[in-house]
Design a protein around this motif. Sequence first.
Motif, mmCIF file in Angstrom:
data_model
loop_
_atom_site.group_PDB
_atom_site.id
_atom_site.type_symbol
_atom_site.label_atom_id
_atom_site.label_comp_id
_atom_site.label_asym_id
_atom_site.label_seq_id
_atom_site.Cartn_x
_atom_site.Cartn_y
_atom_site.Cartn_z
ATOM 1 N N LEU A 1 11.288 -2.543 -11.489
ATOM 2 C CA LEU A 1 11.370 -1.037 -11.462
ATOM 3 C C LEU A 1 9.921 -0.598 -11.351
ATOM 4 C CD1 LEU A 1 14.361 -0.117 -13.780
ATOM 5 C CD2 LEU A 1 14.240 -0.182 -11.308
ATOM 6 N N ASP A 2 9.757 0.394 -10.754
ATOM 7 C CA ASP A 2 8.390 1.039 -10.402
ATOM 8 C C ASP A 2 7.516 -0.242 -10.302
ATOM 9 O OD1 ASP A 2 8.615 3.855 -10.767
ATOM 10 O OD2 ASP A 2 9.137 3.519 -12.750
ATOM 11 N N TYR A 3 7.576 -1.089 -9.096
ATOM 12 C CA TYR A 3 6.864 -1.779 -8.683
ATOM 13 C C TYR A 3 5.353 -1.346 -8.880
ATOM 14 C CZ TYR A 3 4.677 -5.897 -6.167
ATOM 15 O OH TYR A 3 3.995 -6.970 -5.742
ATOM 16 N N ASP A 4 4.598 -2.193 -9.351
ATOM 17 C CA ASP A 4 2.919 -1.875 -9.281
ATOM 18 C C ASP A 4 2.108 -2.846 -8.700
ATOM 19 O OD1 ASP A 4 3.416 -4.366 -11.034
ATOM 20 O OD2 ASP A 4 2.865 -3.416 -12.926
ATOM 21 N N ILE B 1 13.100 8.440 4.049
ATOM 22 C CA ILE B 1 12.252 7.535 4.781
ATOM 23 C C ILE B 1 13.233 6.414 5.027
ATOM 24 C CG2 ILE B 1 10.336 8.493 4.309
ATOM 25 C CD1 ILE B 1 9.858 6.069 2.264
ATOM 26 N N GLY B 2 13.061 5.144 5.636
ATOM 27 C CA GLY B 2 13.755 3.929 5.960
ATOM 28 C C GLY B 2 15.202 4.143 6.152
ATOM 29 N N ASP B 3 16.007 3.194 5.682
ATOM 30 C CA ASP B 3 17.121 3.310 5.951
ATOM 31 C C ASP B 3 17.924 3.904 4.384
ATOM 32 O OD1 ASP B 3 19.982 2.942 6.369
ATOM 33 O OD2 ASP B 3 19.963 0.686 6.619
ATOM 34 N N ASP B 4 17.958 5.118 4.417
ATOM 35 C CA ASP B 4 18.318 5.684 3.127
ATOM 36 C C ASP B 4 17.412 5.618 2.063
ATOM 37 O OD1 ASP B 4 20.023 7.663 1.911
ATOM 38 O OD2 ASP B 4 21.243 5.850 1.100
ATOM 39 N N GLY B 5 16.320 5.283 2.335
ATOM 40 C CA GLY B 5 15.070 4.992 1.454
ATOM 41 C C GLY B 5 14.662 3.631 1.334
ATOM 42 N N GLU C 1 1.021 -1.205 0.015
ATOM 43 C CA GLU C 1 0.018 0.018 -0.007
ATOM 44 C C GLU C 1 0.943 1.285 0.117
ATOM 45 O OE1 GLU C 1 -2.929 0.106 3.115
ATOM 46 O OE2 GLU C 1 -3.407 -2.137 2.756
ATOM 47 N N GLY C 2 0.437 2.037 -0.876
ATOM 48 C CA GLY C 2 1.155 3.440 -0.933
ATOM 49 C C GLY C 2 2.385 3.368 -1.827
ATOM 50 N N ILE C 3 2.886 2.126 -2.640
ATOM 51 C CA ILE C 3 3.937 2.176 -3.429
ATOM 52 C C ILE C 3 4.039 3.138 -4.780
ATOM 53 C CG2 ILE C 3 3.152 0.214 -4.964
ATOM 54 C CD1 ILE C 3 6.599 0.992 -3.629
ATOM 55 N N GLU C 4 2.626 3.456 -5.021
ATOM 56 C CA GLU C 4 2.376 4.578 -6.018
ATOM 57 C C GLU C 4 2.981 5.931 -5.846
ATOM 58 O OE1 GLU C 4 -1.284 4.598 -3.593
ATOM 59 O OE2 GLU C 4 0.155 2.950 -4.406
ATOM 60 N N ASN C 5 3.291 6.022 -4.629
ATOM 61 C CA ASN C 5 3.543 7.478 -4.121
ATOM 62 C C ASN C 5 5.289 7.531 -4.408
ATOM 63 O OD1 ASN C 5 1.159 8.589 -3.373
ATOM 64 N ND2 ASN C 5 1.245 7.565 -1.240
ATOM 65 N N TYR C 6 5.768 6.404 -4.668
ATOM 66 C CA TYR C 6 7.362 6.560 -4.844
ATOM 67 C C TYR C 6 7.734 6.093 -5.985
ATOM 68 C CZ TYR C 6 6.792 7.013 0.114
ATOM 69 O OH TYR C 6 6.564 7.524 1.355
ATOM 70 N N PRO C 7 7.662 6.950 -7.145
ATOM 71 C CA PRO C 7 7.844 6.564 -8.336
ATOM 72 C C PRO C 7 9.428 6.364 -8.821
ATOM 73 C CG PRO C 7 7.696 8.918 -8.293
ATOM 74 C CD PRO C 7 7.072 8.066 -7.074
ATOM 75 N N GLY C 8 9.883 5.579 -9.461
ATOM 76 C CA GLY C 8 11.343 5.233 -9.579
ATOM 77 C C GLY C 8 11.697 4.133 -8.465
ATOM 78 N N ASN C 9 10.643 3.471 -7.748
ATOM 79 C CA ASN C 9 11.174 2.607 -6.794
ATOM 80 C C ASN C 9 11.601 1.313 -7.417
ATOM 81 O OD1 ASN C 9 9.055 0.221 -6.649
ATOM 82 N ND2 ASN C 9 7.914 2.184 -6.828
#
Length: 379
Positions: A328-331, A365-369, A304-312
Motif C-alpha cells: 500500500l502506498d508504494y514508495d 485515469i487508467g481503467d477505473d484507476g 515516476e509520479g507514484i507519489e501523486n497518488y496517495p492510497g495507491n
Amino acid sequence: DPCDPIGINTTDTDGDGLTDCEETTGIDDPSTPLDPTTFGTGPFDPNDPCDPVGINTTDTDGDGLTDCEELTGIDDPSTPLDPTTFGTGPFDPNDPCDPVGINTTDTDGDGLTDCEELTGIDDPSTPLDPTTFGTGPFDPNDPCDPIGINTTDTDGDGLTDCEETTGIDDPSTPLDPTTFGTGPFDPNDPCDPVGINTTDTDGDGLTDCEETTGIDDPSTPTVPTGTSDPNDPCDPIGISTVDTDGDGLTDCEELTGIDDPSTPGTPTGTSDPNDPCDPRPCDLVIPEGFTPNGDNFNDFFVIEGIENYPGNEILIFNRWGNEVFGMLDYDNSWQGIRNLGSDITGDQLPTGTYYYILDTKDTTIGDDGKFQGFIYMKR
C-alpha cells in the motif's frame, strides 16, 4: 327471271344490304341504297353476309379484323389488316385475342400481352411465353402476375418489388417475404421489411436500418433510441464504451470531443484514444524492467509520479500467477524481494518476467484507476 323486272324482288336473305337479286345478277337495284358493282363484278352469294367482300365491316371484338375477315379468313382490301397474316383462319370474331398476334397490348407492361395473360396461350411474335410462369390465365392489369414475370428489386434488399407490394413469395428468388411478416412492404425502402437488412457499417451494434429509421430490429440485441449516423461508430452517444488507452475517456469521447454522460470523465476537446497521456498529462511512468543487481544503477522498480497518488496499491505476480509482492502506498522501494505467497519472506526472486497491477485509486485515469502490464527483472 324472278329478278326481272328490277325491284320486283327485294328479299335480302343474308341481311347484308344487297337484295338476293342484286347479288345473283350483279345488277344494281336503284331502289336500294347499295350498288353491287361497288364490290366487284358479281354474282355474289345471297346466303353469305360476308359476300361480297367489303359488304360488312362489323368488327365485334375490335381487334382490327372485320367479323367477315375472321369467319372466312379472306382479306377485305378496304381494311388495313389481312387475316392471312395471322394464319389460315377462320378466327373467332368475338375474341379480341384470336387470331394470336392480333393484339399486342401489354397493359401492365410485364412483357406478356394482355391476350397471352388472359388466354395463357403464347404469342410467338413476343419474346415471353406465358406457359413459362404457369398455366394461366393471369391478370393483364397486374405487373406482378404471373409470379416471376418481374424481378425488379428497386431498393436492392433481396425481395423483388412484386414480393414486397403483394407479400406473395416468388419461388425463383432466394428470399421469402412471409419470413418478415404479412406485407405489403415498401419496395423503395431497403429497411422495409424490418430485419431484411442487417448491415452494420460502423460496427456499433445497431444495423444501418435501425440507425437511419430509428426503428428497432428485434433480431438484434441493441435498441435504437432515435436516428443516428450509420457510418459513425460514436453515434449514438454511449453506443461504444471502448477505452483503448485506459485514460477514463472512451475512444468516442476522445475522437469527437463529445461527452458521454455515462462515463465519469468529460472531454475538453478531441484527443488521441490510443495515448493514455492525451488529453490528461501522464504523470505516471511505469518502467518495463529493472536490474536489482547491486550496482546502484536501476536497482529499484521506480514508478515516476507514484507519489501523486496517495492510497495507491501495487501487486506483483510471477509467471504462474502467484502473488509475490504487494504494498500500500508504494514508495518505489521494491528490489525484487518476495513479501507475499511464502512462509519465507525476504527471498530474492529470480530473473524473469512478472505481471503487475497498480491501482492508483484515481478513477479518472487508467481503467477505473488501474494500470496493469508486464515487467522484466534481471539479476
